[in-house]
Design a protein around this motif. Structure first.
Motif, PDB file in Angstrom:
ATOM      1  N   TRP A  44     -30.086   1.809 -14.110  1.00  0.00           N
ATOM      2  CA  TRP A  44     -30.028   2.081 -15.549  1.00  0.00           C
ATOM      3  C   TRP A  44     -31.385   1.837 -16.195  1.00  0.00           C
ATOM      4  N   LEU A  45     -32.051   0.765 -15.782  1.00  0.00           N
ATOM      5  CA  LEU A  45     -33.352   0.434 -16.368  1.00  0.00           C
ATOM      6  C   LEU A  45     -34.374   1.555 -16.191  1.00  0.00           C
ATOM      7  N   VAL A  46     -34.321   2.245 -15.068  1.00  0.00           N
ATOM      8  CA  VAL A  46     -35.277   3.319 -14.794  1.00  0.00           C
ATOM      9  C   VAL A  46     -35.199   4.404 -15.868  1.00  0.00           C
ATOM     10  N   THR A  47     -34.041   4.550 -16.524  1.00  0.00           N
ATOM     11  CA  THR A  47     -33.875   5.582 -17.551  1.00  0.00           C
ATOM     12  C   THR A  47     -34.416   5.142 -18.910  1.00  0.00           C
ATOM     13  N   GLN A  48     -34.882   3.920 -19.017  1.00  0.00           N
ATOM     14  CA  GLN A  48     -35.344   3.377 -20.287  1.00  0.00           C
ATOM     15  C   GLN A  48     -36.876   3.416 -20.373  1.00  0.00           C
ATOM     16  N   ASN A  49     -37.402   3.221 -21.582  1.00  0.00           N
ATOM     17  CA  ASN A  49     -38.850   3.139 -21.787  1.00  0.00           C
ATOM     18  C   ASN A  49     -39.296   1.725 -21.426  1.00  0.00           C
ATOM     19  N   LEU A  50     -39.794   1.557 -20.226  1.00  0.00           N
ATOM     20  CA  LEU A  50     -40.149   0.229 -19.736  1.00  0.00           C
ATOM     21  C   LEU A  50     -41.467  -0.276 -20.313  1.00  0.00           C
ATOM     22  N   GLU A  51     -42.174   0.571 -21.053  1.00  0.00           N
ATOM     23  CA  GLU A  51     -43.396   0.112 -21.737  1.00  0.00           C
ATOM     24  C   GLU A  51     -43.047  -0.928 -22.800  1.00  0.00           C
ATOM     25  N   GLU A  52     -41.819  -0.854 -23.310  1.00  0.00           N
ATOM     26  CA  GLU A  52     -41.351  -1.777 -24.349  1.00  0.00           C
ATOM     27  C   GLU A  52     -40.235  -2.644 -23.777  1.00  0.00           C
ATOM     28  N   ASP A  53     -40.580  -3.410 -22.758  1.00  0.00           N
ATOM     29  CA  ASP A  53     -39.545  -4.143 -22.029  1.00  0.00           C
ATOM     30  C   ASP A  53     -38.829  -5.190 -22.864  1.00  0.00           C
ATOM     31  N   ASP A  54     -39.495  -5.791 -23.849  1.00  0.00           N
ATOM     32  CA  ASP A  54     -38.815  -6.782 -24.693  1.00  0.00           C
ATOM     33  C   ASP A  54     -37.653  -6.146 -25.449  1.00  0.00           C
ATOM     34  N   ILE A  55     -37.863  -4.924 -25.937  1.00  0.00           N
ATOM     35  CA  ILE A  55     -36.817  -4.210 -26.664  1.00  0.00           C
ATOM     36  C   ILE A  55     -35.684  -3.839 -25.715  1.00  0.00           C
ATOM     37  N   VAL A  56     -36.038  -3.381 -24.532  1.00  0.00           N
ATOM     38  CA  VAL A  56     -35.025  -2.989 -23.538  1.00  0.00           C
ATOM     39  C   VAL A  56     -34.172  -4.191 -23.149  1.00  0.00           C
ATOM     40  N   VAL A  57     -34.804  -5.318 -22.885  1.00  0.00           N
ATOM     41  CA  VAL A  57     -34.067  -6.529 -22.481  1.00  0.00           C
ATOM     42  C   VAL A  57     -33.166  -7.004 -23.621  1.00  0.00           C
ATOM     43  N   ALA A  58     -33.675  -7.027 -24.848  1.00  0.00           N
ATOM     44  CA  ALA A  58     -32.864  -7.461 -25.988  1.00  0.00           C
ATOM     45  C   ALA A  58     -31.664  -6.531 -26.192  1.00  0.00           C
ATOM     46  N   HIS A  59     -31.886  -5.227 -26.079  1.00  0.00           N
ATOM     47  CA  HIS A  59     -30.807  -4.254 -26.221  1.00  0.00           C
ATOM     48  C   HIS A  59     -29.738  -4.467 -25.143  1.00  0.00           C
ATOM     49  N   LEU A  60     -30.178  -4.656 -23.927  1.00  0.00           N
ATOM     50  CA  LEU A  60     -29.247  -4.861 -22.814  1.00  0.00           C
ATOM     51  C   LEU A  60     -28.427  -6.132 -23.010  1.00  0.00           C
ATOM     52  N   LEU A  61     -29.071  -7.213 -23.401  1.00  0.00           N
ATOM     53  CA  LEU A  61     -28.343  -8.472 -23.622  1.00  0.00           C
ATOM     54  C   LEU A  61     -27.314  -8.333 -24.735  1.00  0.00           C
ATOM     55  N   THR A  62     -27.651  -7.614 -25.789  1.00  0.00           N
ATOM     56  CA  THR A  62     -26.707  -7.388 -26.877  1.00  0.00           C
ATOM     57  C   THR A  62     -25.485  -6.628 -26.382  1.00  0.00           C
ATOM     58  N   ARG A  63     -25.715  -5.585 -25.606  1.00  0.00           N
ATOM     59  CA  ARG A  63     -24.591  -4.801 -25.069  1.00  0.00           C
ATOM     60  C   ARG A  63     -23.746  -5.626 -24.111  1.00  0.00           C
ATOM     61  N   LEU A  64     -24.383  -6.467 -23.313  1.00  0.00           N
ATOM     62  CA  LEU A  64     -23.629  -7.310 -22.392  1.00  0.00           C
ATOM     63  C   LEU A  64     -22.745  -8.297 -23.141  1.00  0.00           C
ATOM     64  N   LYS A  65     -23.251  -8.852 -24.220  1.00  0.00           N
ATOM     65  CA  LYS A  65     -22.453  -9.801 -25.013  1.00  0.00           C
ATOM     66  C   LYS A  65     -21.248  -9.112 -25.637  1.00  0.00           C
ATOM     67  N   ILE A  66     -21.417  -7.866 -26.038  1.00  0.00           N
ATOM     68  CA  ILE A  66     -20.292  -7.102 -26.587  1.00  0.00           C
ATOM     69  C   ILE A  66     -19.257  -6.846 -25.491  1.00  0.00           C
ATOM     70  N   LEU A  67     -19.712  -6.443 -24.310  1.00  0.00           N
ATOM     71  CA  LEU A  67     -18.792  -6.218 -23.191  1.00  0.00           C
ATOM     72  C   LEU A  67     -18.052  -7.500 -22.819  1.00  0.00           C
ATOM     73  N   GLU A  68     -18.756  -8.605 -22.912  1.00  0.00           N
ATOM     74  CA  GLU A  68     -18.193  -9.898 -22.508  1.00  0.00           C
ATOM     75  C   GLU A  68     -17.061 -10.355 -23.434  1.00  0.00           C
ATOM     76  N   GLU A  69     -16.977  -9.776 -24.620  1.00  0.00           N
ATOM     77  CA  GLU A  69     -15.895 -10.117 -25.540  1.00  0.00           C
ATOM     78  C   GLU A  69     -14.546  -9.637 -25.013  1.00  0.00           C
ATOM     79  N   ASN A  70     -14.547  -8.621 -24.137  1.00  0.00           N
ATOM     80  CA  ASN A  70     -13.307  -8.017 -23.663  1.00  0.00           C
ATOM     81  C   ASN A  70     -12.942  -8.377 -22.226  1.00  0.00           C
ATOM     82  N   CYS A  71     -13.904  -8.805 -21.441  1.00  0.00           N
ATOM     83  CA  CYS A  71     -13.610  -9.167 -20.054  1.00  0.00           C
ATOM     84  C   CYS A  71     -14.734 -10.043 -19.505  1.00  0.00           C
ATOM     85  N   THR A  72     -14.447 -10.706 -18.413  1.00  0.00           N
ATOM     86  CA  THR A  72     -15.447 -11.537 -17.756  1.00  0.00           C
ATOM     87  C   THR A  72     -16.442 -10.629 -17.052  1.00  0.00           C
TER      88      THR A  72
END
Length: 130
Positions: free
Chosen positions: A50-78
């Motif tokens: 999945w990361l390969v499809t992202q703009n890795l030049e801005e890795d801080d933004i990519v990592v923050a976005h991913l963590l936010t999405r993971l926290k949302i997913l974590e609300e519904n399942c482990t």
């Protein structure tokens, strides 16, 4: 959130799936879902794909976005996240491969901080490091 890390073909998926026998498990390979599927446990593996499809030049933004999405997913399942250790060995010559390796390193640091448990898998044997 549980994170499992190890080298390529070191038995990470088999290790995790043995731990989850008898539970309602959904597995996503190389993708990050918008919404959590109906399950007890969501296994996300090969986030590097999945990361390969992202703009890795801005890795801080990519990592923050991913963590936010993971926290949302974590609300519904482990969440069980399986990642490949790319930090050891030769630094790639190609720029995009170096960016991926660097972004993975930053992502893994963030995941390990957030994770309830971190396990390193070495040839099918788990070593609890957090």
């Amino acid at each position: 959130m549980y994170v499992f890390i190890g080298g390529a073909y070191n038995g990470k998926t088999n290790y995790v799936m043995r731990k989850l026998e008898g539970q309602k498990v959904a597995v996503m390979d190389g993708e990050l879902p918008e919404f959590a599927p109906s399950c007890d446990v969501l296994v996300l593996k090969n986030l590097e794909t999945w990361l390969v499809t992202q703009n890795l030049e801005e890795d801080d933004i990519v990592v923050a976005h991913l963590l936010t999405r993971l926290k949302i997913l974590e609300e519904n399942c482990t969440l069980y996240i399986i990642v490949t250790d790319m930090g050891r060995g030769v630094v790639p010559m190609e720029k995009q491969a170096r960016l991926l390796r660097d972004t993975c390193g930053r992502l893994y640091q963030a995941l390990f901080t957030e994770a309830q448990r971190v396990v390193r898998i070495w040839y099918g044997i788990g070593e609890h490091i957090k």
